[in-house]
Scaffold this motif. Structure first.
Motif, PDB file in Angstrom:
ATOM      1  N   GLN A   1       0.817  -1.216   0.000  1.00 37.94           N
ATOM      2  CA  GLN A   1       0.000   0.000   0.000  1.00 37.94           C
ATOM      3  C   GLN A   1       0.853   1.270   0.000  1.00 37.94           C
ATOM      4  OE1 GLN A   1       0.129  -2.118   2.574  1.00 37.94           O
ATOM      5  NE2 GLN A   1       0.458  -1.018   4.498  1.00 37.94           N
TER       6      GLN A   1
ATOM      7  N   GLY B   1       1.473   3.637  -3.031  1.00 39.31           N
ATOM      8  CA  GLY B   1       0.472   4.619  -3.417  1.00 39.31           C
ATOM      9  C   GLY B   1       1.074   6.014  -3.514  1.00 39.31           C
TER      10      GLY B   1
ATOM     11  N   GLN C   1       5.488   2.730  -9.246  1.00 33.00           N
ATOM     12  CA  GLN C   1       4.428   1.786  -9.604  1.00 33.00           C
ATOM     13  C   GLN C   1       4.638   1.250 -11.022  1.00 33.00           C
ATOM     14  OE1 GLN C   1       0.283   2.748  -8.761  1.00 33.00           O
ATOM     15  NE2 GLN C   1       0.938   4.283  -7.254  1.00 33.00           N
TER      16      GLN C   1
ATOM     17  N   LEU D   1      -7.120  -0.539  -2.594  1.00 32.60           N
ATOM     18  CA  LEU D   1      -5.864   0.186  -2.808  1.00 32.60           C
ATOM     19  C   LEU D   1      -6.073   1.239  -3.895  1.00 32.60           C
ATOM     20  CD1 LEU D   1      -3.405  -2.856  -2.696  1.00 32.60           C
ATOM     21  CD2 LEU D   1      -3.657  -1.072  -0.947  1.00 32.60           C
TER      22      LEU D   1
ATOM     23  N   LEU E   1      -5.009   4.171  -4.407  1.00 34.51           N
ATOM     24  CA  LEU E   1      -3.899   4.989  -4.895  1.00 34.51           C
ATOM     25  C   LEU E   1      -2.978   4.225  -5.840  1.00 34.51           C
ATOM     26  CD1 LEU E   1      -2.912   7.003  -1.684  1.00 34.51           C
ATOM     27  CD2 LEU E   1      -4.319   7.742  -3.616  1.00 34.51           C
ATOM     28  N   LEU E   2      -3.246   2.950  -6.019  1.00 28.99           N
ATOM     29  CA  LEU E   2      -2.454   2.168  -6.972  1.00 28.99           C
ATOM     30  C   LEU E   2      -3.158   2.109  -8.324  1.00 28.99           C
ATOM     31  CD1 LEU E   2      -1.125  -0.874  -4.908  1.00 28.99           C
ATOM     32  CD2 LEU E   2      -0.088   1.374  -5.263  1.00 28.99           C
TER      33      LEU E   2
ATOM     34  N   ARG F   1      -3.708  -3.369  -9.521  1.00 29.14           N
ATOM     35  CA  ARG F   1      -4.734  -3.992  -8.675  1.00 29.14           C
ATOM     36  C   ARG F   1      -5.355  -5.192  -9.381  1.00 29.14           C
ATOM     37  NH1 ARG F   1      -9.009  -0.564  -7.558  1.00 29.14           N
ATOM     38  NH2 ARG F   1      -8.371   1.106  -8.951  1.00 29.14           N
TER      39      ARG F   1
END
Length: 462
Positions: free
Chosen positions: A228, A231, A237, A265, A267-268, A273
């Motif tokens: 997490q 994020g 990422q 999640l 912010l990903l 995801r």
């Protein structure tokens, strides 16, 4: 031969071919339902056992059954609830579909290079209802990395054992194969990625890029904790996305942990995801009263303390320290230290209450709705909150306890199991019985109905 006797003989024989961990996880709770039409119908406790036994232990099972009965069987794995409909729902194992893993075992890699902590193993992970599925999934991956549940995504609140399971997987793999394992936190991954932008003496970053790719892609198992925290780190990422794809496409095992499910999640990136859900997602739930008690006892045994800790003290801690395993273990350390400071005083319930009063309030944090209801009901009936959470069965305590459980159910959104946990680890059926009893009595007892209404007003909007 009677199927129970046959299966008992089978379990005795197969146990010699397995580690105690593998036997206890995959075979201990199995039963032989029947032998019929050339098929052996085997009852397993959870769906995960079906695939794992079929993929990894079919030859072993068939060989032992043949030795005992002189007959070859097809294997059918069933849950107990499937027995009635076994003709429609059984999973038949075809011999041609069984794959053998001919892993060549070698010397385990240096744990310092893999960042694994040797103290975290499957043997010292305490299994209960709240983490049984996660434990089985983790062991399944450890026994057959890259082929079973890739990626494995473990999520749950802090302090429930996610990191322990991840290290246990890594330690098991390094001890039983020559696979290269790497454990990192997402923060370490970010720091390593930032290093790519560094320049060497020649003004280039080729060395750093090579180092990064070799570290994260030239491995067999990547274990990354607390995903997490990626994020907001957009470029990191993107790099993790490419690292994930590279490992996945090469059938390398990926294990990820988080404090929330992939769907949460936010912010990903969506593409990350989505990939997290390609394999198996498992949740570790907060330990119930029974598991908390076992954790505390294990801590006491491992600590080899000279001072004996009575069961009522263990139960008090299990009832009042919340669900964070670290806090549970810390409470024992604090209690022993307090006893030592007090001149080696005998550890009693009164001493524990005194020693842990600040620790408990800190561990529990702000009182939740259930605890507030317990306090108000206790004050009304002039008993202590400890009494209402205890196992005492005298009518002056058990009846207020039932009222408090009823109010918790109708005035909060908590489930029956959660309410039971807040009342000293009571079973959810006990809570259901209490709620139903008060509901019935309110209809015929006006005095009780008035008391309930007064308490509801005192509690207010929860």
């Amino acid at each position: 031969m009677n199927v129970d006797i046959l299966w008992s003989k089978f379990l005795t024989e197969v146990k010699d071919d397995l580690t105690s961990l593998s036997f206890d996880t995959w075979f201990k709770d199995t039963e032989l339902h029947k032998l019929d039409g050339g098929k052996a119908y085997i009852i397993v406790p959870m769906p995960i056992h079906k695939k794992h036994l079929a993929d990894n232990y079919s030859d072993l099972i068939l060989n032992h059954l043949n030795n005992i009965t002189g007959t070859n069987f097809e294997l059918v794995f069933l849950l107990k609830e499937e027995i009635v409909e076994e003709e429609e729902k059984t999973i038949e194992i075809e011999q041609g579909d069984i794959q053998n893993n001919n892993e060549n075992f070698g010397v385990p890699h240096n744990q310092a290079q893999s960042n694994l902590k040797s103290k975290y193993t499957f043997d010292n992970f305490i299994v209960g209802n709240s983490n049984k599925f996660a434990h089985a999934a983790a062991l399944s991956v450890a026994e057959n990395p890259g082929n079973m549940y890739n990626p494995l995504f473990i999520y749950g609140n802090s302090g429930l054992g996610k990191t322990h399971l991840m290290h246990a997987i890594g330690n098991y793999i390094t001890e039983n194969s020559n696979r290269r394992v790497l454990y990192v936190t997402s923060d370490q991954f970010i720091q390593d990625f930032i290093g790519i932008n560094k320049k060497d003496d020649k003004g280039t970053n080729f060395n750093y890029v090579d180092f990064f790719k070799n570290k994260y892609r030239n491995i067999d198992v990547l274990i990354i904790d607390d995903i997490q925290f990626l994020g907001g780190a957009t470029q990191t990422q993107q790099e993790f996305f490419h690292t994930f794809n590279s490992l996945y496409n090469d059938s390398k095992q990926i294990i990820i942990s988080s404090d929330r499910s992939p769907d949460d999640l936010k912010l990903l990136e969506d593409r990350l995801r989505t990939r997290f859900c390609w394999g198996l997602t498992v949740n570790i739930f907060p330990p119930d009263f029974t598991l908390r008690t076992e954790i505390l006892k294990k801590k006491i045994i491992a600590g080899n303390f000279e001072t004996e800790i009575p069961d009522d003290v263990v139960e008090y801690i299990a009832s009042n320290i919340g669900t964070d395993v670290r806090q549970l273990e810390g409470s024992i350390t604090r209690l022993i230290a307090y006893s030592t400071i007090m001149g080696g005083a005998e550890i009693t319930l009164d001493l524990a209450i005194e020693a842990l009063k600040d620790f408990i309030s800190k561990g529990m944090g702000e009182k939740n709705d259930v605890q507030r209801i317990q306090k108000i009901v206790s004050e009304y009936f002039q008993i202590s909150v400890e009494d209402i959470r205890s196992k005492k069965r005298s009518s002056n305590i058990s009846f207020p306890r039932q009222i408090a459980m009823y109010l918790c159910r109708i005035m909060t959104n908590e489930s029956f199991p959660k309410i039971g946990t807040e009342f000293g680890g009571k079973d959810h059926t006990t809570v259901m019985h209490s709620v139903e009893k008060i509901e019935r009595e309110i209809k015929v007892n006006k005095d009780l109905a008035n008391i309930i209404e007064k308490l509801k007003k005192d509690i207010g909007v929860v």
